[in-house]
Each structure stands twice: as C-alpha cells, then as structure tokens.
Design an enzyme around this catalytic site. Structure first.
Site, mmCIF file in Angstrom:
data_model
loop_
_atom_site.group_PDB
_atom_site.id
_atom_site.type_symbol
_atom_site.label_atom_id
_atom_site.label_comp_id
_atom_site.label_asym_id
_atom_site.label_seq_id
_atom_site.Cartn_x
_atom_site.Cartn_y
_atom_site.Cartn_z
ATOM 1 C CB SER A 127 -5.995 -4.672 -1.969
ATOM 2 O OG SER A 127 -4.818 -5.012 -1.470
ATOM 3 C CG ASP A 165 -2.927 -10.450 -6.779
ATOM 4 O OD1 ASP A 165 -1.999 -10.103 -6.205
ATOM 5 O OD2 ASP A 165 -4.249 -9.862 -6.490
ATOM 6 C CG HIS A 220 -2.321 -6.882 -5.504
ATOM 7 N ND1 HIS A 220 -3.426 -7.601 -5.068
ATOM 8 C CD2 HIS A 220 -2.322 -5.477 -4.624
ATOM 9 C CE1 HIS A 220 -3.901 -6.844 -4.038
ATOM 10 N NE2 HIS A 220 -3.281 -5.852 -3.628
#
EC number: 2.3.1.46
Lengths: 373, 373
Positions: free
Chosen positions: A152, A317, A350
């Site tokens: 991320s 995601d 995610h």
C-alpha cells in the site's frame, strides 16, 4: 525450515541533529526515528532489507513486545524460515516521520516550544520519509539495501526508494500499491480528513493542550477507511446481513453485525492512533505522484531506476486494484527494468497484503530466496 | 413528437386521518402526503404511472416550480414526448413519509405535542411507503397503476408494489436497484448515520428545538454517499488529480478539485436536507429485503407477483452493480414472470439512472411505449 517468530523485540530510537529539508519547503530541525531490527547484519553489510509501513502501521513489523505482548503487523512474513527470512536477512522497520509511535510527529515535543507539535508539525511526503530512512541507513552503516519492501503506502515508499536512491536498492517489492491516487482514492481520504477537521474536539490540531482527543472524527475516518480495505464479497462472507437480534428492532443501535464491526474498529482505532498523524499520512498519500515532475509520464519518471522489481496485486482489492499495479509494471517494462508481476486471487480485498495467503507468500518466498546478498 | 417540459407545476397535499400501521409495529395516527401530477387521468383510469423517489428525491419529479424555478429531478424522463410521455400517461410523484419536502416527517408537527416530530417520528420502511402510496392512489381513484417506476431506492418501491399489491400494478420498472443491500452498502449507510448521530448539534434528533442543524454530520454523510454514486472512472474523467493551485501547497484547504466538489456537495445538501430524514431513509434501505420472510428465497418471495418487469442496470454502477439487478431478473425468471433486462454501458456510475443517456432512454421509451392502457 520451520517458520519461527523472531521472539521478543524492542524498539530503538535514533536522534538526528542534522536538519531535514522537506518537500513542502520546510525543514525539520532535528528529529527522532524509532525502529526495530530483526536478524543480523552480515560482515559485508549486504543483507539489509527495509520494510516500509502503510497508513496505520509502525516500526513494529515482527516479533513480540515484552510489555504489551503486541505482535508485529507483518509477523507472518518476517522471521526465521518465513518468506522474509531473518536467518538470512537483516530486516529493519521504522516508524515514519509524522507518525505517532515514537518517531517525531505531531504528538511529540516541538523543541522550539516545549509543547506537542500538534498542527505545527510540517507536512511530510513519501519522499521525505525515504530521505529520513536513508539517514537511518547511514547511521546503521547500510550503504545499499538488498531490498526495500512495502504494501500500500509502504509500496509507494519502496518505489520511491528506487527513484531517489537508485544505487542504494537492489530490489523493490511493491505490493498492493499504486503509482498515484485516483480521484476516488483522494475523495475517501478527504471524507476522513473532514471528519477529523470538523470534530469540535480537534481544536485546530492542538487538542493535546485541551486534554481531549477528536475521537468521533478519527473513528469515522477509520470506519470509512475500513470499508475500502475489505472487498464487497469478503464483507458479505464475514457479515452479510446478519442481524444482532435475528430481526429488525428499529433502532439506531447496532442491528446488523457489520455495524458493530465498523463501530468497534473505529472506536478502537480512535483510542490509540493520533488524529494529526492520520491527517498528515492521508495527505502524503494524496501527494505521491512520481510522474508529476515528468508531465505525468511514468515511464520517464521510472527511467532513473536501476533496481529489480516484484509487483504484487490482489484480485479483490478495489482500493488499489490490479490495474493500478499493472500501470507500474508497464511503465517499468517500458523503462527496460526487470520486473516480475503476480496477481493473487485472494478474497480479502486491499487487506490481503497483510494476510498469510499461501499463494501470495509462495510468490514472495520464491522472489526473496533468489535475491543475492 | 418533440420532447417538451410539463411546464409550471405545483405540489398538492393530501391529508389522511385513517391511522397507518407500520412495519415497525408502530402506527402513524394521521399524516400528510405531498404529491405532484403530470398529464391527465383518462376516463377508464388506466393510464396512471407512479414514480417513486430515492434517498434524496422528492415528489417534484418533472416540470418547474414557479417560485423557485426548481426543475424536477427526473424532468428529462417525464413530459410530453419524453420516454414517460405525459401526453399518454398520468404521472404521479409523491414525497415519502418521513421525508422533508412537505409529507409528514421528522421536521413536520407531531399532532400529539404541537412540536416537530424530530427523533420521535416512527421508523418507516419501503413497505410502509408503498402502503401510503396505495392510499393516495385510492384517494385519486386509481385502482391499478399502468406502471410503477423507480431508480435505486425507488426501484425497491416499484418491486415492493408488485408484491404488496400485485393486482394493482401492470408493469414495474426497477432501475439501478437491488433486491437488498450488501454488507458494504449497509456499512456506507452506517458511516453516514454515525456522522449525523455523533454531531454535537444533533441533540438526540431534537435539534429543531435548539435552533441548530447537524450540518457537519449531514455534509459528511452526503460526501461519502456521493463517492458511491459516481464511478471511479467518471471521477477521474471529471476531476482526476487536478490541483487548484497547479502544485501542492501543503494545506488542509482545497488542493485537489475533487475535494472542492465533495465539500460543495456536502455543504449544499446540509443546507436543505433534513438529518432525521437522512437517518430514516438509510434505515429503510438497510431493512429492505423482500426475501427475509422466505428464508432468503427470493424466487419464493417474488412468486406472489403478477406484473411484467423491466429491470435496468448500469455497467459502472458499483453501489448497485449489474450483478444485483441480475439477481432480481433471475428470481423473476424462476418465478415465471415476464421480465426484460437491459445493462446500459454508461460511465456515470449509480447516478446514471438520473441522466439523459441515449441508450438508456431508448430502452425506457421502447418499453413504456408498449405498455397497454
């Protein structure tokens, strides 16, 4: 080899007196960085791996804190025999500047005033974090990282390392990330920020002096964030339309279990995270755009890099969808970089990047095992 | 025929003295419904079409209000020569119970106290709205609707009409809708509700008496809602990463244009919509589940219906994705109902159902033209 924990770990603090120039134009006159290390730096200092954290992460990547029993946020990845094997690598986790876990940030003391920085802590960017991490590497005698790893926002740092310090990175592992935020990504961050900024207990960011915390805003920010971390399907599998009382009771108390889960996550987060850090970190996310100075040309932006890359995305995601990772992959290919890419079929959205998914960890293990030190 | 506006229109109010039993177990002792009509009811009273509104809609479906100049929310669909042709149909729009546009709701007077209902207004459901609409139909002498039409939450009402009053509906047009909310849908509603409920100016829902409005919470609710109404792509096309000052200025004021847009939409909404109505309406959305009393078996739930259906979805709608519409279609097919289905390739996300998209309107026009009256 059986996977093991790195065991009891303790954070260390490094103090830096050399002012750090920031991308915003400001300067941080002096600062602390809190970090942890796992494994042993080899004689040739060639086996160091930096793990960069995401929005709510910290330096506590692996192992257990003796006092609290807290387990590191990527403990399933880092340890003896684990995909990032501390029997082979010297792994470093560092709390980013502006954080709230011990590195200099809004809740630490402003040396100029003797009071908490609060809203006066300068804006920090991904590039500033990388600069600060490079100074920590200097301090630890690490000239070059075998790899920089992150998921991320951490993946953005790994990518940025290869552009800011190309000669200092062998491999970058960029996981569940994106080359920049979309309008929708920024929009979710803005909702979170407005929730905090408009909380009457925010006091312009100087709530510490008022002895209060903008918990309502911070909890809302976390709630909306959480929705974007999970996939629609995983939420349906976990909670669906399960009712607390088996039937509607017509109340604003918890009726659906998903409401309970979100409120719990929001309240818990508001109890330990710092609102100013949340604000700063969402801004760092918004600002990150390595192609900005290249008129949006990501290929040109990445042409400075010399590292090899592993890019990983997750099918479910929707915060940073696989298409966003593919943008990085295509640009790297057009920059003639060596890049491996894996799209993992994991249902958890995610948050998949934090999980011990067999296919995912097998990909990481295979890639990392081939890193020469 | 050229498309025309229905011109100047004015709402009417119907008062009902017969108590309305509600799904929550409560009773509304008396109530007003505000409505508008367009076109002329034919002699055989066979050409009436009911248009049901969504979360923030109203009875003002088409035409223009003389005083404010406000144009109806579905004016592109309803009028002489338009897909829902008022030269042929008698069209009715009604503000739902619990609304804030004149029908009895939290901001209207509780006859028992002489003060605004506020939080004491009872919970209302899709089924309750349909029951109230049926009473309005009785009052207007309409035994059977040629069609009931709605998008999003309005589509749920159209579907529910065919289950509660199967003999009173010829066709149901269920657009951009879903047979029930997912956990993610409920989660977004819950964030919106918490933003309102935790606003210090909410005062337990009795803010009218305090002379304040929980604008912060309501604006946040609208901001998060707005993100789900637009597609990721349409947001990127409209706003992308456009900066107000051409470069980052490192401030919590507007930097990205998407921030400006969201704040504007939030503040505007908080200036005219009622927070209690927002709460009640999101709960009505959460509760809607026609299969609940059938152990989740939607086919069994829909077996009562006798209407014909048009179901329409939009490719880029991620709030109520095409897969949700297909659930309705499959269940109707397995219930041996006549159902037409169109999946429209429109970039605007959930909001597509409000737009004058050529393919979309052509589908509606073709279907509606074939409705016998």
């Amino acid at each position: 080899m059986t996977e093991q924990s790195v065991g009891i770990v303790a954070p260390q603090t490094a103090h830096f007196n050399t002012p750090l120039p920031l991308k915003s134009g400001g300067v941080l006159p002096e600062y602390d960085l809190v970090y942890e290390t796992y494994g042993t730096l080899n004689a040739s200092r060639s086996n160091a791996v930096l793990v960069c954290h995401a929005l709510s992460g910290s330096h506590h990547v692996a192992g257990v804190h003796a006092d609290s029993g807290a387990v590191g946020w990527w403990d399933n990845l880092v340890g003896p025999g684990k995909p990032l094997d501390t029997g082979r690598f010297f792994v470093i986790g560092v709390n980013n500047l502006g954080g709230c876990y011990g590195s200099s940030g809004p809740n630490s003391t402003n040396p100029a005033t003797g009071k908490p920085w609060g809203a006066d802590f300068p804006f920090v960017t991904v590039e500033d974090w990388v600069d600060a991490q490079a100074r920590l590497a200097d301090l630890l005698g690490i000239e070059r990282f075998a790899a920089v790893v992150g998921g991320s926002l951490g993946g953005m740092q790994a990518l940025s390392w290869t552009l800011q310090y190309p000669e200092r990175v062998g491999h970058a592992l960029v996981i569940a990330s994106a080359p920049k935020l979309t309008a929708q990504n920024i929009a979710f961050n803005e909702v979170a920020r407005q929730a905090i900024l408009k909380d009457p207990e925010f006091h312009g960011g100087h709530y510490y002096e008022h002895g209060v915390v903008p918990t309502r805003g911070l909890a809302l920010a976390r709630m909306v964030g959480h929705i974007t971390y999970l996939s629609d399907d995983s939420m349906d599998q976990k909670f669906g339309r399960s009712l607390r009382h088996d039937k509607p009771v017509f109340s604003y108390d918890v009726e659906f279990e998903i409401e309970s889960y979100l409120r719990y996550q929001g309240d818990k987060f508001a109890g330990y995270f710092d609102a100013n850090t949340y604000l700063l970190t969402t801004k760092a996310l918004d600002y990150y755009d390595p192609a900005f100075d290249y008129s949006g040309d990501l290929v040109a932006a990445l042409s400075r890099a010399t590292a090899d890359y592993l890019v990983v995305s997750f099918t479910t995601d929707w915060r940073f969808a696989p298409s966003r990772s593919r943008e990085i992959v295509y640009a790297l290919m057009h920059s003639d970089r060596r890049v491996s890419y894996a799209e993992i079929d994991c249902p958890a959205g995610h948050d998949s990047f934090l999980l011990d998914d067999a296919q995912y960890h097998a990909v990481l293990r295979a890639y990392i095992d081939n890193i020469r030190i």
